[in-house]
Design a protein around this motif. Sequence first.
Motif, PDB file in Angstrom:
ATOM      1  N   ASP A   1      40.022   8.025  40.215  1.00 36.81           N
ATOM      2  CA  ASP A   1      39.689   9.254  39.509  1.00 36.81           C
ATOM      3  C   ASP A   1      38.459   9.901  40.145  1.00 36.81           C
ATOM      4  OD1 ASP A   1      40.018  10.972  36.958  1.00 36.81           O
ATOM      5  OD2 ASP A   1      37.898  10.400  36.921  1.00 36.81           O
ATOM      6  N   GLY A   2      38.607  11.160  40.519  1.00 33.51           N
ATOM      7  CA  GLY A   2      37.525  11.835  41.224  1.00 33.51           C
ATOM      8  C   GLY A   2      36.259  11.967  40.417  1.00 33.51           C
ATOM      9  N   ALA A   3      36.392  12.233  39.122  1.00 38.40           N
ATOM     10  CA  ALA A   3      35.216  12.471  38.285  1.00 38.40           C
ATOM     11  C   ALA A   3      34.489  11.178  37.939  1.00 38.40           C
ATOM     12  CB  ALA A   3      35.642  13.197  37.014  1.00 38.40           C
ATOM     13  N   SER A   4      35.218  10.167  37.484  1.00 41.72           N
ATOM     14  CA  SER A   4      34.582   8.929  37.019  1.00 41.72           C
ATOM     15  C   SER A   4      34.464   7.859  38.090  1.00 41.72           C
ATOM     16  CB  SER A   4      35.382   8.363  35.841  1.00 41.72           C
ATOM     17  OG  SER A   4      36.651   7.912  36.282  1.00 41.72           O
ATOM     18  N   GLY A   5      35.298   7.948  39.130  1.00 37.75           N
ATOM     19  CA  GLY A   5      35.318   6.900  40.147  1.00 37.75           C
ATOM     20  C   GLY A   5      36.115   5.680  39.729  1.00 37.75           C
ATOM     21  N   GLN A   6      36.742   5.700  38.551  1.00 38.33           N
ATOM     22  CA  GLN A   6      37.554   4.569  38.127  1.00 38.33           C
ATOM     23  C   GLN A   6      38.750   4.383  39.056  1.00 38.33           C
ATOM     24  OE1 GLN A   6      38.517   5.596  34.026  1.00 38.33           O
ATOM     25  NE2 GLN A   6      37.201   3.933  33.283  1.00 38.33           N
ATOM     26  N   MET A   7      39.092   3.104  39.292  1.00 40.60           N
ATOM     27  CA  MET A   7      40.266   2.767  40.096  1.00 40.60           C
ATOM     28  C   MET A   7      41.332   2.177  39.179  1.00 40.60           C
ATOM     29  SD  MET A   7      40.742   0.001  43.233  1.00 40.60           S
ATOM     30  CE  MET A   7      40.048   1.019  44.551  1.00 40.60           C
ATOM     31  N   ILE A   8      42.503   2.786  39.196  1.00 45.31           N
ATOM     32  CA  ILE A   8      43.642   2.281  38.429  1.00 45.31           C
ATOM     33  C   ILE A   8      44.639   1.679  39.411  1.00 45.31           C
ATOM     34  CG2 ILE A   8      45.501   2.854  36.818  1.00 45.31           C
ATOM     35  CD1 ILE A   8      43.813   5.320  36.013  1.00 45.31           C
ATOM     36  N   VAL A   9      44.929   0.392  39.263  1.00 43.34           N
ATOM     37  CA  VAL A   9      45.855  -0.312  40.136  1.00 43.34           C
ATOM     38  C   VAL A   9      47.103  -0.657  39.337  1.00 43.34           C
ATOM     39  CG1 VAL A   9      46.208  -2.287  41.655  1.00 43.34           C
ATOM     40  CG2 VAL A   9      43.920  -1.279  41.423  1.00 43.34           C
ATOM     41  N   THR A  10      48.258  -0.254  39.843  1.00 42.85           N
ATOM     42  CA  THR A  10      49.530  -0.503  39.165  1.00 42.85           C
ATOM     43  C   THR A  10      50.496  -1.170  40.123  1.00 42.85           C
ATOM     44  OG1 THR A  10      49.189   1.505  37.829  1.00 42.85           O
ATOM     45  CG2 THR A  10      51.408   0.551  37.840  1.00 42.85           C
ATOM     46  N   LEU A  11      51.132  -2.234  39.680  1.00 38.61           N
ATOM     47  CA  LEU A  11      52.181  -2.902  40.447  1.00 38.61           C
ATOM     48  C   LEU A  11      53.527  -2.433  39.929  1.00 38.61           C
ATOM     49  CD1 LEU A  11      50.622  -6.480  40.586  1.00 38.61           C
ATOM     50  CD2 LEU A  11      50.656  -4.771  42.406  1.00 38.61           C
ATOM     51  N   ARG A  12      54.406  -1.989  40.841  1.00 37.25           N
ATOM     52  CA  ARG A  12      55.676  -1.385  40.472  1.00 37.25           C
ATOM     53  C   ARG A  12      56.831  -2.036  41.227  1.00 37.25           C
ATOM     54  NH1 ARG A  12      55.504   3.595  37.926  1.00 37.25           N
ATOM     55  NH2 ARG A  12      53.402   4.379  37.489  1.00 37.25           N
ATOM     56  N   ASP A  13      58.051  -1.891  40.690  1.00 37.28           N
ATOM     57  CA  ASP A  13      59.223  -2.367  41.415  1.00 37.28           C
ATOM     58  C   ASP A  13      59.927  -1.181  42.066  1.00 37.28           C
ATOM     59  OD1 ASP A  13      60.754  -1.097  39.449  1.00 37.28           O
ATOM     60  OD2 ASP A  13      61.269  -2.958  38.408  1.00 37.28           O
ATOM     61  N   ARG A  14      61.032  -1.468  42.730  1.00 40.13           N
ATOM     62  CA  ARG A  14      61.665  -0.402  43.518  1.00 40.13           C
ATOM     63  C   ARG A  14      62.321   0.662  42.646  1.00 40.13           C
ATOM     64  NH1 ARG A  14      67.245  -1.663  46.684  1.00 40.13           N
ATOM     65  NH2 ARG A  14      68.628  -1.858  44.895  1.00 40.13           N
ATOM     66  N   ALA A  15      62.549   0.349  41.367  1.00 41.50           N
ATOM     67  CA  ALA A  15      63.032   1.356  40.425  1.00 41.50           C
ATOM     68  C   ALA A  15      61.887   2.191  39.869  1.00 41.50           C
ATOM     69  CB  ALA A  15      63.807   0.690  39.288  1.00 41.50           C
ATOM     70  N   ASP A  16      60.679   1.961  40.375  1.00 45.50           N
ATOM     71  CA  ASP A  16      59.459   2.669  39.981  1.00 45.50           C
ATOM     72  C   ASP A  16      59.022   2.326  38.561  1.00 45.50           C
ATOM     73  OD1 ASP A  16      57.315   4.208  40.756  1.00 45.50           O
ATOM     74  OD2 ASP A  16      58.173   6.078  39.977  1.00 45.50           O
ATOM     75  N   VAL A  17      59.417   1.158  38.086  1.00 47.17           N
ATOM     76  CA  VAL A  17      58.967   0.683  36.783  1.00 47.17           C
ATOM     77  C   VAL A  17      57.575   0.083  36.932  1.00 47.17           C
ATOM     78  CG1 VAL A  17      59.389  -0.967  34.920  1.00 47.17           C
ATOM     79  CG2 VAL A  17      61.310   0.250  35.978  1.00 47.17           C
ATOM     80  N   ALA A  18      56.639   0.516  36.095  1.00 49.28           N
ATOM     81  CA  ALA A  18      55.286  -0.042  36.106  1.00 49.28           C
ATOM     82  C   ALA A  18      55.318  -1.417  35.456  1.00 49.28           C
ATOM     83  CB  ALA A  18      54.319   0.881  35.385  1.00 49.28           C
ATOM     84  N   LEU A  19      55.054  -2.463  36.248  1.00 47.85           N
ATOM     85  CA  LEU A  19      55.133  -3.834  35.760  1.00 47.85           C
ATOM     86  C   LEU A  19      53.825  -4.305  35.134  1.00 47.85           C
ATOM     87  CD1 LEU A  19      56.932  -5.327  38.883  1.00 47.85           C
ATOM     88  CD2 LEU A  19      58.004  -4.545  36.758  1.00 47.85           C
ATOM     89  N   TRP A  20      52.711  -3.828  35.684  1.00 46.89           N
ATOM     90  CA  TRP A  20      51.389  -4.279  35.240  1.00 46.89           C
ATOM     91  C   TRP A  20      50.356  -3.314  35.797  1.00 46.89           C
ATOM     92  CZ3 TRP A  20      46.847  -5.843  37.635  1.00 46.89           C
ATOM     93  CH2 TRP A  20      45.924  -6.561  36.834  1.00 46.89           C
ATOM     94  N   SER A  21      49.272  -3.111  35.054  1.00 43.99           N
ATOM     95  CA  SER A  21      48.249  -2.178  35.505  1.00 43.99           C
ATOM     96  C   SER A  21      46.886  -2.590  34.967  1.00 43.99           C
ATOM     97  CB  SER A  21      48.590  -0.755  35.047  1.00 43.99           C
ATOM     98  OG  SER A  21      47.672   0.191  35.563  1.00 43.99           O
ATOM     99  N   THR A  22      45.848  -2.242  35.695  1.00 46.38           N
ATOM    100  CA  THR A  22      44.489  -2.456  35.219  1.00 46.38           C
ATOM    101  C   THR A  22      43.606  -1.315  35.708  1.00 46.38           C
ATOM    102  OG1 THR A  22      42.697  -4.079  35.043  1.00 46.38           O
ATOM    103  CG2 THR A  22      43.694  -3.826  37.200  1.00 46.38           C
ATOM    104  N   THR A  23      42.550  -1.045  34.955  1.00 46.08           N
ATOM    105  CA  THR A  23      41.573  -0.013  35.317  1.00 46.08           C
ATOM    106  C   THR A  23      40.253  -0.693  35.626  1.00 46.08           C
ATOM    107  OG1 THR A  23      42.638   1.652  33.919  1.00 46.08           O
ATOM    108  CG2 THR A  23      40.355   2.053  34.558  1.00 46.08           C
TER     109      THR A  23
END
Length: 515
Positions: free
Chosen positions: A487-509
């Motif tokens: 995020d440009g304003a806050s600098g937070q990094m959001i990491v998301t692991l996805r499968d080939r169907a583009d389903v979000a499997l897990w995420s953390t900020t």
Amino acid sequence: MKIKFSRRRFLTTGAGALGAIAMPHLSRAADRPAVTHGVQSGDVTVDGGVVWARTDRPAQMLVEVATTESFKNARALPPIAALPESDFTAKMLLENLPSGQDIFYRVRFRDLSHTAVEGEPVTGRFRTAPADRRDVSFVWGGDVAGQGWGINPDDGGMFTFSAMRKHRPDFFLHSGDTIYADGPIQSEVKLADGKIWKNVTIPEKAKVAETLDEYRAAHKYNLTDDNLRAFNAEVPIFAQWDDHEVTNNWSLSKELPATYKVRDITLLAARAGRAFHEMYPMRESIVEPGRVYRQISYGPHLDVFVLDERSYRGPNGANLETEYGPASYFLGPDQMAWLKRGLLNSRATWKVIASDMPLSILVYDDAANKKGSEAFAQGDGPVRGREFEIADLLRFIKMAPISNTVWLTADVHYAAAHYYNPDKAQFQEFDPFWEFVSGPLHAGTFGPGEMDNTFGPEVRFVKAPGPNNQNLPPSAGMQFFGHVKIDGASGQMIVTLRDRADVALWSTTLDPKLS
């Protein structure tokens, strides 16, 4: 916004001057030099990037650049040669571009034997890194066309690249195993349920790669996939290599199997390295030609440190040395010193360490017998062998101090998130950090692997087929990629692991720490 080009690098010729001039006996497209494998861009920074293409004959690559898709007020760059010595590939460094800007480029080739004859153009685009704190996003993963799973049109081809493309990332970090030079592609593979997986094939992929042309062909095979070519035309690549660009688990101690007629691993590595550098839009080192490790700065929020864990390692062995020396080299002293300097001097919010192998997953040199070490980890207990480099680096990061380091990797063919906790580690002289694992992008799915407790990894997420269900085909759906948004304003990094169907499997900020 008008693009400002250096007079040294750009011609003032308008775009129209590059139009093809037909000759009566060469009027058909088949008689003109073609762009054979699409276009690519890579190693994009705040003011430039590299553009790549390949043709089918000795030719000049002609590139036009603009800041609008219409190519209004486009500028033409001086032509460069594409010759047999480079398998008719050519790459051009674009410089002096405006920051944070969509850049459109158009590539065609001019026949060197008939200079009035030019081929049809192919267009691409990329966005330069920002000079301000805008949002940044990218995807990462590795492992393409491995274990005999090639391009199957009935399964949609290399479908994961289509899923990644939908996110319109600023760039793609390829974590290695860009090809499987040691993995032949057969026309058919029988699946566990009795169905048949049907591969597109080429003659060169019927055997392991040994000649320079066979290594080149492995890269070109991947580029026949429609999903990958469309992705490459829109998303810059930061390319990294691992073992399968040469052969499985290669090091100086590699004993080649009987399928190889060429028995010299250093010769194979040299040929593979040349093909790798020819086939990707990488910035090349003047100091050390052929060098893979490099720092790519992508604006105020992000520096990417691309590592090379193949070229400088010692021989694969038990990895149990009690002192650091040549037998336990993995990055090697020079690359270690470079990485420390780069991290110390970085002013970016986030320092992403792109490692082609994971830190604490056990990867055996002899997987069948669980012997020898291919990666950093060698089993539970105190620091030994190649782990001395990691311990030294983690201690340095803590003492400097250097904030906001994140490790991204692939190699093991499953998705995972690891939180490194010094309170649970054998070696404790470091600050907590994250490692994220993704892949395969288009290969067999394996795992999960055994974990080494030396640096205290906590497995916060894992998606893998399990020990009794290994080498799943891409059609099983367990193909994975990672997506990062800063995020440009806050600098937070959001990491998301996805499968080939583009389903979000897990995420953390992740919240950035102030330096």
